[in-house]
Enzyme design. Structure first.
Site, mmCIF file in Angstrom:
data_model
loop_
_atom_site.group_PDB
_atom_site.id
_atom_site.type_symbol
_atom_site.label_atom_id
_atom_site.label_comp_id
_atom_site.label_asym_id
_atom_site.label_seq_id
_atom_site.Cartn_x
_atom_site.Cartn_y
_atom_site.Cartn_z
ATOM 1 N N ASP A 89 3.437 -3.387 -7.493
ATOM 2 C CA ASP A 89 4.035 -3.488 -6.170
ATOM 3 C C ASP A 89 5.207 -2.524 -5.996
ATOM 4 O OD1 ASP A 89 5.018 -4.408 -3.721
ATOM 5 O OD2 ASP A 89 6.148 -6.024 -4.677
ATOM 6 N N ASP A 272 4.543 0.761 0.709
ATOM 7 C CA ASP A 272 4.501 -0.488 -0.056
ATOM 8 C C ASP A 272 3.074 -0.861 -0.444
ATOM 9 O OD1 ASP A 272 4.876 -2.977 -1.140
ATOM 10 O OD2 ASP A 272 5.737 -3.877 0.647
#
Length: 383
Positions: A89, A272
Protein backbone atom coordinates in the site's frame (compact mmCIF):
# COMPACT_ATOMS: atom_id res chain seq x y z
CA UNK A 1 -4.51 3.18 1.83
CA UNK A 2 -7.24 5.43 3.09
CA UNK A 3 -10.00 3.76 1.08
CA UNK A 4 -9.04 0.14 0.61
CA UNK A 5 -11.89 -2.17 -0.30
CA UNK A 6 -14.14 0.53 -1.88
CA UNK A 7 -15.43 -0.23 -4.21
CA UNK A 8 0.08 -1.24 -26.26
CA UNK A 9 2.87 -1.67 -43.65
CA UNK A 10 4.37 -4.05 -45.46
CA UNK A 11 5.39 -2.88 -49.02
CA UNK A 12 6.55 -5.60 -51.46
CA UNK A 13 7.60 -5.59 -55.17
CA UNK A 14 6.99 -2.73 -57.55
CA UNK A 15 3.33 -2.44 -56.71
CA UNK A 16 2.40 -1.47 -53.21
CA UNK A 17 0.77 -4.29 -51.32
CA UNK A 18 -0.73 -3.33 -47.96
CA UNK A 19 -1.26 -6.26 -45.69
CA UNK A 20 -3.55 -5.68 -42.69
CA UNK A 21 -1.91 -6.92 -39.53
CA UNK A 22 -3.75 -8.39 -36.57
CA UNK A 23 -2.12 -7.89 -33.21
CA UNK A 24 -1.11 -11.24 -31.79
CA UNK A 25 -0.09 -11.55 -28.18
CA UNK A 26 3.56 -12.32 -27.68
CA UNK A 27 4.48 -15.60 -26.04
CA UNK A 28 5.70 -13.58 -23.06
CA UNK A 29 2.32 -11.86 -22.69
CA UNK A 30 0.42 -15.14 -23.00
CA UNK A 31 2.62 -16.87 -20.45
CA UNK A 32 2.34 -13.96 -18.04
CA UNK A 33 -1.46 -13.99 -18.23
CA UNK A 34 -1.47 -17.66 -17.24
CA UNK A 35 1.11 -17.04 -14.51
CA UNK A 36 3.54 -19.39 -16.31
CA UNK A 37 6.19 -16.87 -17.33
CA UNK A 38 8.65 -17.47 -14.52
CA UNK A 39 8.50 -21.26 -14.92
CA UNK A 40 9.16 -20.94 -18.66
CA UNK A 41 12.07 -18.57 -18.15
CA UNK A 42 13.62 -20.89 -15.60
CA UNK A 43 13.52 -23.72 -18.18
CA UNK A 44 15.15 -21.43 -20.77
CA UNK A 45 17.95 -19.77 -18.80
CA UNK A 46 19.58 -18.10 -21.81
CA UNK A 47 16.67 -15.84 -22.66
CA UNK A 48 17.10 -12.09 -22.16
CA UNK A 49 14.09 -11.92 -19.89
CA UNK A 50 15.49 -14.52 -17.54
CA UNK A 51 18.72 -12.55 -17.32
CA UNK A 52 16.64 -9.64 -16.09
CA UNK A 53 14.93 -11.78 -13.48
CA UNK A 54 18.32 -13.04 -12.35
CA UNK A 55 19.79 -9.58 -11.84
CA UNK A 56 21.27 -9.65 -8.35
CA UNK A 57 19.10 -8.22 -5.61
CA UNK A 58 16.19 -7.15 -7.82
CA UNK A 59 13.07 -8.68 -6.30
CA UNK A 60 9.79 -9.31 -8.11
CA UNK A 61 6.86 -10.16 -5.85
CA UNK A 62 3.72 -11.50 -7.51
CA UNK A 63 0.32 -10.27 -6.36
CA UNK A 64 -3.20 -11.55 -6.83
CA UNK A 65 -6.00 -9.31 -8.04
CA UNK A 66 -9.13 -9.72 -5.95
CA UNK A 67 -12.06 -8.50 -8.07
CA UNK A 68 -10.20 -5.27 -8.95
CA UNK A 69 -10.66 -4.22 -5.30
CA UNK A 70 -7.10 -4.78 -4.08
CA UNK A 71 -3.87 -6.62 -4.88
CA UNK A 72 -2.41 -9.06 -2.39
CA UNK A 73 1.04 -10.63 -2.07
CA UNK A 74 2.64 -12.98 0.45
CA UNK A 75 5.32 -12.06 2.96
CA UNK A 76 6.56 -13.81 6.08
CA UNK A 77 7.53 -12.61 9.54
CA UNK A 78 9.65 -14.29 12.20
CA UNK A 79 11.98 -17.26 12.59
CA UNK A 80 10.84 -19.74 11.39
CA UNK A 81 8.77 -17.71 8.91
CA UNK A 82 5.05 -17.20 9.47
CA UNK A 83 3.26 -16.34 6.21
CA UNK A 84 0.77 -13.53 5.69
CA UNK A 85 -1.17 -12.08 2.77
CA UNK A 86 -0.74 -8.32 2.67
CA UNK A 87 -1.74 -5.35 0.56
CA UNK A 88 1.35 -3.48 -0.67
CA UNK A 89 0.00 0.00 0.00
CA UNK A 90 1.58 3.28 -1.14
CA UNK A 91 -1.07 5.19 0.83
CA UNK A 92 0.29 4.24 4.26
CA UNK A 93 3.70 3.57 5.78
CA UNK A 94 3.27 0.87 8.42
CA UNK A 95 3.33 -2.92 8.39
CA UNK A 96 0.85 -4.76 10.56
CA UNK A 97 -0.72 -8.20 10.76
CA UNK A 98 -3.27 -9.90 13.03
CA UNK A 99 -1.85 -11.41 16.20
CA UNK A 100 -2.64 -14.02 18.78
CA UNK A 101 -3.63 -11.19 21.14
CA UNK A 102 -6.63 -10.24 18.96
CA UNK A 103 -10.13 -11.65 19.38
CA UNK A 104 -11.95 -9.43 16.86
CA UNK A 105 -13.92 -11.27 14.15
CA UNK A 106 -11.41 -10.02 11.54
CA UNK A 107 -8.60 -11.78 13.41
CA UNK A 108 -10.54 -15.00 13.83
CA UNK A 109 -10.93 -15.31 10.05
CA UNK A 110 -7.28 -14.54 9.19
CA UNK A 111 -3.79 -15.81 9.84
CA UNK A 112 -2.35 -14.56 13.12
CA UNK A 113 1.21 -13.89 14.22
CA UNK A 114 2.39 -15.95 17.19
CA UNK A 115 5.33 -14.19 18.89
CA UNK A 116 6.36 -17.13 21.04
CA UNK A 117 6.99 -19.21 17.91
CA UNK A 118 9.61 -16.77 16.60
CA UNK A 119 13.14 -16.82 18.02
CA UNK A 120 13.87 -13.36 16.57
CA UNK A 121 10.80 -11.51 17.88
CA UNK A 122 11.33 -8.48 20.12
CA UNK A 123 8.45 -7.05 22.15
CA UNK A 124 7.99 -3.38 23.14
CA UNK A 125 4.55 -3.26 24.83
CA UNK A 126 4.09 0.04 23.00
CA UNK A 127 0.48 0.67 21.90
CA UNK A 128 -0.33 1.70 18.34
CA UNK A 129 -3.46 2.70 16.44
CA UNK A 130 -4.22 3.09 12.74
CA UNK A 131 -7.39 4.42 11.12
CA UNK A 132 -8.31 3.77 7.49
CA UNK A 133 -11.29 4.85 5.42
CA UNK A 134 -12.81 1.38 5.74
CA UNK A 135 -11.63 0.18 9.15
CA UNK A 136 -9.17 0.60 11.96
CA UNK A 137 -6.80 -1.39 14.12
CA UNK A 138 -5.20 -1.07 17.52
CA UNK A 139 -2.27 -3.15 18.62
CA UNK A 140 1.25 -3.44 19.95
CA UNK A 141 4.53 -2.58 18.29
CA UNK A 142 7.07 -5.36 17.83
CA UNK A 143 10.25 -6.11 15.88
CA UNK A 144 11.12 -9.18 13.85
CA UNK A 145 12.65 -10.33 10.56
CA UNK A 146 10.41 -9.68 7.54
CA UNK A 147 10.83 -11.60 4.27
CA UNK A 148 9.68 -10.52 0.82
CA UNK A 149 10.76 -13.35 -1.47
CA UNK A 150 14.58 -13.32 -1.31
CA UNK A 151 14.80 -10.15 0.78
CA UNK A 152 15.22 -10.49 4.54
CA UNK A 153 14.73 -7.26 6.44
CA UNK A 154 16.25 -7.67 9.89
CA UNK A 155 14.54 -6.42 13.04
CA UNK A 156 11.73 -4.64 11.25
CA UNK A 157 9.12 -2.69 13.19
CA UNK A 158 5.57 -3.94 12.68
CA UNK A 159 2.21 -3.88 14.38
CA UNK A 160 0.53 -6.84 16.04
CA UNK A 161 -3.19 -6.12 16.04
CA UNK A 162 -5.19 -6.53 19.24
CA UNK A 163 -8.45 -5.20 17.75
CA UNK A 164 -9.63 -4.79 14.16
CA UNK A 165 -12.88 -3.02 13.34
CA UNK A 166 -14.82 -2.72 10.11
CA UNK A 167 -16.59 -5.15 7.79
CA UNK A 168 -13.97 -4.54 5.10
CA UNK A 169 -11.23 -5.96 7.32
CA UNK A 170 -13.35 -8.84 8.57
CA UNK A 171 -14.15 -10.16 5.09
CA UNK A 172 -10.93 -9.07 3.37
CA UNK A 173 -8.87 -11.54 1.32
CA UNK A 174 -5.75 -10.18 3.01
CA UNK A 175 -4.42 -10.51 6.53
CA UNK A 176 -2.58 -7.22 6.94
CA UNK A 177 -1.10 -4.20 5.22
CA UNK A 178 2.47 -3.32 4.22
CA UNK A 179 2.80 0.44 3.80
CA UNK A 180 5.17 1.93 1.23
CA UNK A 181 4.67 5.66 1.81
CA UNK A 182 7.28 8.03 3.25
CA UNK A 183 8.60 7.59 6.82
CA UNK A 184 6.80 10.70 8.06
CA UNK A 185 3.54 8.69 7.99
CA UNK A 186 4.94 5.77 9.99
CA UNK A 187 4.71 5.00 13.69
CA UNK A 188 6.87 7.44 15.64
CA UNK A 189 10.55 6.47 15.80
CA UNK A 190 10.11 3.52 13.42
CA UNK A 191 11.47 2.84 9.95
CA UNK A 192 9.08 1.57 7.24
CA UNK A 193 9.87 -1.67 5.43
CA UNK A 194 11.09 -0.15 2.17
CA UNK A 195 13.41 2.28 3.99
CA UNK A 196 14.80 -0.62 6.02
CA UNK A 197 15.45 -2.61 2.85
CA UNK A 198 17.42 0.30 1.41
CA UNK A 199 19.32 1.12 4.62
CA UNK A 200 20.30 -2.54 5.05
CA UNK A 201 21.85 -2.58 1.56
CA UNK A 202 19.39 -5.06 0.10
CA UNK A 203 18.39 -3.09 -3.00
CA UNK A 204 20.48 -1.96 -6.00
CA UNK A 205 18.30 1.12 -6.60
CA UNK A 206 16.21 3.17 -4.20
CA UNK A 207 12.88 2.60 -5.94
CA UNK A 208 10.01 0.18 -6.37
CA UNK A 209 7.39 -0.25 -9.11
CA UNK A 210 3.91 -1.68 -9.69
CA UNK A 211 2.14 -3.43 -12.54
CA UNK A 212 -1.52 -4.05 -11.73
CA UNK A 213 -3.48 -6.47 -13.91
CA UNK A 214 -7.04 -5.79 -14.98
CA UNK A 215 -9.87 -8.32 -14.86
CA UNK A 216 -7.60 -11.26 -14.15
CA UNK A 217 -6.37 -12.75 -10.92
CA UNK A 218 -2.74 -13.40 -11.85
CA UNK A 219 0.06 -11.38 -13.41
CA UNK A 220 0.29 -8.37 -11.09
CA UNK A 221 3.68 -7.60 -9.55
CA UNK A 222 5.49 -5.21 -7.26
CA UNK A 223 9.24 -5.04 -7.90
CA UNK A 224 11.84 -3.74 -5.48
CA UNK A 225 15.13 -2.18 -6.56
CA UNK A 226 14.59 -2.42 -10.32
CA UNK A 227 12.20 -2.07 -13.24
CA UNK A 228 11.11 -4.60 -15.89
CA UNK A 229 10.63 -2.52 -19.05
CA UNK A 230 8.51 -5.20 -20.74
CA UNK A 231 5.52 -4.22 -18.62
CA UNK A 232 5.03 -0.82 -20.29
CA UNK A 233 5.05 0.97 -23.66
CA UNK A 234 7.15 4.00 -24.56
CA UNK A 235 9.17 5.99 -22.06
CA UNK A 236 8.51 6.67 -18.42
CA UNK A 237 7.30 10.21 -17.81
CA UNK A 238 8.29 11.66 -14.46
CA UNK A 239 6.18 13.67 -12.04
CA UNK A 240 7.92 15.30 -9.04
CA UNK A 241 6.63 14.46 -5.58
CA UNK A 242 5.15 17.68 -4.22
CA UNK A 243 5.09 16.65 -0.56
CA UNK A 244 6.92 13.76 1.07
CA UNK A 245 4.38 11.94 3.19
CA UNK A 246 1.96 10.26 0.88
CA UNK A 247 3.18 9.84 -2.67
CA UNK A 248 1.69 13.23 -3.48
CA UNK A 249 1.93 14.99 -6.86
CA UNK A 250 0.57 18.14 -8.50
CA UNK A 251 -2.19 17.76 -11.09
CA UNK A 252 -2.20 20.62 -13.61
CA UNK A 253 -5.82 20.07 -14.63
CA UNK A 254 -8.54 17.46 -15.18
CA UNK A 255 -10.41 17.67 -18.49
CA UNK A 256 -13.00 15.93 -20.66
CA UNK A 257 -13.42 16.55 -24.39
CA UNK A 258 -10.79 19.27 -24.17
CA UNK A 259 -12.66 21.21 -21.48
CA UNK A 260 -11.34 21.54 -17.96
CA UNK A 261 -13.89 19.99 -15.61
CA UNK A 262 -11.87 20.02 -12.37
CA UNK A 263 -8.66 21.33 -10.92
CA UNK A 264 -8.52 24.46 -13.16
CA UNK A 265 -5.65 26.11 -11.30
CA UNK A 266 -3.89 22.92 -10.29
CA UNK A 267 -4.52 20.61 -7.35
CA UNK A 268 -2.91 17.84 -5.34
CA UNK A 269 -3.32 14.07 -5.79
CA UNK A 270 -2.19 10.97 -3.94
CA UNK A 271 -0.97 7.98 -5.98
CA UNK A 272 -2.32 5.12 -3.87
CA UNK A 273 -2.13 1.40 -4.68
CA UNK A 274 -4.29 0.67 -1.62
CA UNK A 275 -7.33 2.54 -2.94
CA UNK A 276 -9.53 0.82 -5.49
CA UNK A 277 -11.33 3.86 -6.95
CA UNK A 278 -10.74 7.37 -8.25
CA UNK A 279 -11.58 9.72 -5.39
CA UNK A 280 -11.91 13.47 -5.37
CA UNK A 281 -13.49 16.42 -3.54
CA UNK A 282 -17.30 16.36 -3.67
CA UNK A 283 -18.02 19.31 -5.98
CA UNK A 284 -15.57 18.43 -8.79
CA UNK A 285 -16.61 14.77 -8.72
CA UNK A 286 -20.28 15.72 -8.84
CA UNK A 287 -19.60 17.98 -11.82
CA UNK A 288 -18.03 15.06 -13.69
CA UNK A 289 -20.85 12.69 -12.73
CA UNK A 290 -23.44 15.18 -13.95
CA UNK A 291 -21.57 15.63 -17.24
CA UNK A 292 -21.92 11.88 -17.96
CA UNK A 293 -25.56 11.83 -16.82
CA UNK A 294 -24.84 9.54 -13.88
CA UNK A 295 -27.80 8.99 -11.58
CA UNK A 296 -27.60 8.72 -7.81
CA UNK A 297 -29.03 5.59 -6.18
CA UNK A 298 -30.43 4.96 -2.73
CA UNK A 299 -27.10 3.40 -1.72
CA UNK A 300 -25.16 6.54 -2.64
CA UNK A 301 -23.65 4.98 -5.75
CA UNK A 302 -23.88 6.51 -9.21
CA UNK A 303 -25.02 4.54 -12.24
CA UNK A 304 -25.07 5.15 -16.00
CA UNK A 305 -26.67 3.38 -18.92
CA UNK A 306 -24.41 0.56 -20.06
CA UNK A 307 -25.38 1.40 -23.65
CA UNK A 308 -23.76 4.82 -23.24
CA UNK A 309 -20.38 3.70 -21.90
CA UNK A 310 -18.66 3.44 -25.30
CA UNK A 311 -19.59 7.03 -26.12
CA UNK A 312 -18.46 8.57 -22.83
CA UNK A 313 -15.31 10.73 -22.99
CA UNK A 314 -11.98 10.08 -21.31
CA UNK A 315 -11.18 11.80 -18.05
CA UNK A 316 -7.75 13.30 -18.73
CA UNK A 317 -5.35 14.03 -15.89
CA UNK A 318 -2.53 16.38 -16.87
CA UNK A 319 0.58 16.18 -14.70
CA UNK A 320 3.89 17.89 -15.37
CA UNK A 321 2.53 18.83 -18.84
CA UNK A 322 1.84 15.20 -19.80
CA UNK A 323 -1.69 13.89 -20.29
CA UNK A 324 -2.92 10.63 -18.75
CA UNK A 325 -6.33 9.62 -20.16
CA UNK A 326 -8.66 7.40 -18.15
CA UNK A 327 -11.27 5.93 -20.54
CA UNK A 328 -14.84 5.17 -19.60
CA UNK A 329 -14.02 1.46 -19.71
CA UNK A 330 -11.87 2.14 -16.63
CA UNK A 331 -13.98 4.65 -14.70
CA UNK A 332 -17.23 2.74 -15.30
CA UNK A 333 -17.70 -0.87 -14.22
CA UNK A 334 -20.46 -3.30 -15.16
CA UNK A 335 -22.33 -4.92 -12.31
CA UNK A 336 -23.76 -8.41 -12.19
CA UNK A 337 -27.22 -7.28 -13.32
CA UNK A 338 -26.23 -5.24 -16.40
CA UNK A 339 -26.11 -2.05 -14.34
CA UNK A 340 -23.04 0.10 -14.87
CA UNK A 341 -21.55 1.86 -11.86
CA UNK A 342 -19.19 4.80 -11.60
CA UNK A 343 -15.70 4.18 -10.26
CA UNK A 344 -15.56 7.85 -9.26
CA UNK A 345 -16.14 8.46 -5.59
CA UNK A 346 -16.69 11.77 -3.85
CA UNK A 347 -14.87 12.17 -0.54
CA UNK A 348 -17.48 13.28 1.96
CA UNK A 349 -15.88 11.63 5.00
CA UNK A 350 -12.79 13.82 5.34
CA UNK A 351 -11.64 17.37 4.65
CA UNK A 352 -8.63 16.03 2.77
CA UNK A 353 -9.55 17.92 -0.44
CA UNK A 354 -7.03 15.97 -2.53
CA UNK A 355 -7.64 13.58 -5.40
CA UNK A 356 -6.68 9.95 -4.89
CA UNK A 357 -5.45 8.11 -7.98
CA UNK A 358 -6.23 4.54 -7.01
CA UNK A 359 -6.20 1.26 -8.88
CA UNK A 360 -8.67 2.51 -11.53
CA UNK A 361 -5.87 4.82 -12.69
CA UNK A 362 -2.92 2.56 -11.88
CA UNK A 363 -4.19 -0.38 -13.93
CA UNK A 364 -3.64 1.84 -16.98
CA UNK A 365 -0.13 3.02 -16.10
CA UNK A 366 2.96 1.15 -14.96
CA UNK A 367 4.16 3.16 -11.98
CA UNK A 368 7.64 3.67 -10.57
CA UNK A 369 8.04 5.14 -7.08
CA UNK A 370 11.52 6.67 -7.10
CA UNK A 371 12.65 7.54 -3.58
CA UNK A 372 16.18 8.49 -4.73
CA UNK A 373 14.80 11.39 -6.77
CA UNK A 374 11.43 11.91 -5.06
CA UNK A 375 9.41 11.40 -8.23
CA UNK A 376 6.87 9.07 -9.79
CA UNK A 377 7.33 7.52 -13.24
CA UNK A 378 4.32 6.65 -15.39
CA UNK A 379 3.96 4.84 -18.72
CA UNK A 380 1.04 3.02 -20.40
CA UNK A 381 0.94 -0.66 -19.51
CA UNK A 382 1.37 -3.36 -22.12
CA UNK A 383 -2.11 -4.58 -23.01
Amino acid sequence: MRWIGFLSLVALSECLVIVPLTKIKSMRESLRERDLLRDYLQRHPYSQAYKLLRQPRVTVQSMRNYLDLYYVGTISIGTPPQKFRVVFDTGSADLWVPSIYCSSPACVTHRIFKPLRSSTFQDTNRPIKLVYGSGSMTGLLGYDDVRIRNLVCKSQAFGLSTTESGIALEFAAFDGILGLAYPSLAFNDTTPVFDSLWKQGLLPDNLFAFYLSSNKRNGSVVMFGGVDHSYYRGELQWVPVSEQGFWQVTVDSISMNGTVVACPGGCQAIVDTGTSLLIGPPDPVLNILKSINAQNTSTGEYIVSCDDVQSLPDIVFTMNNVTYPVPASAYIRRGKTDICYSNLYKDTLTSFNHWVLGDVFLRLYFTVFDRANNRIGLAPVVA
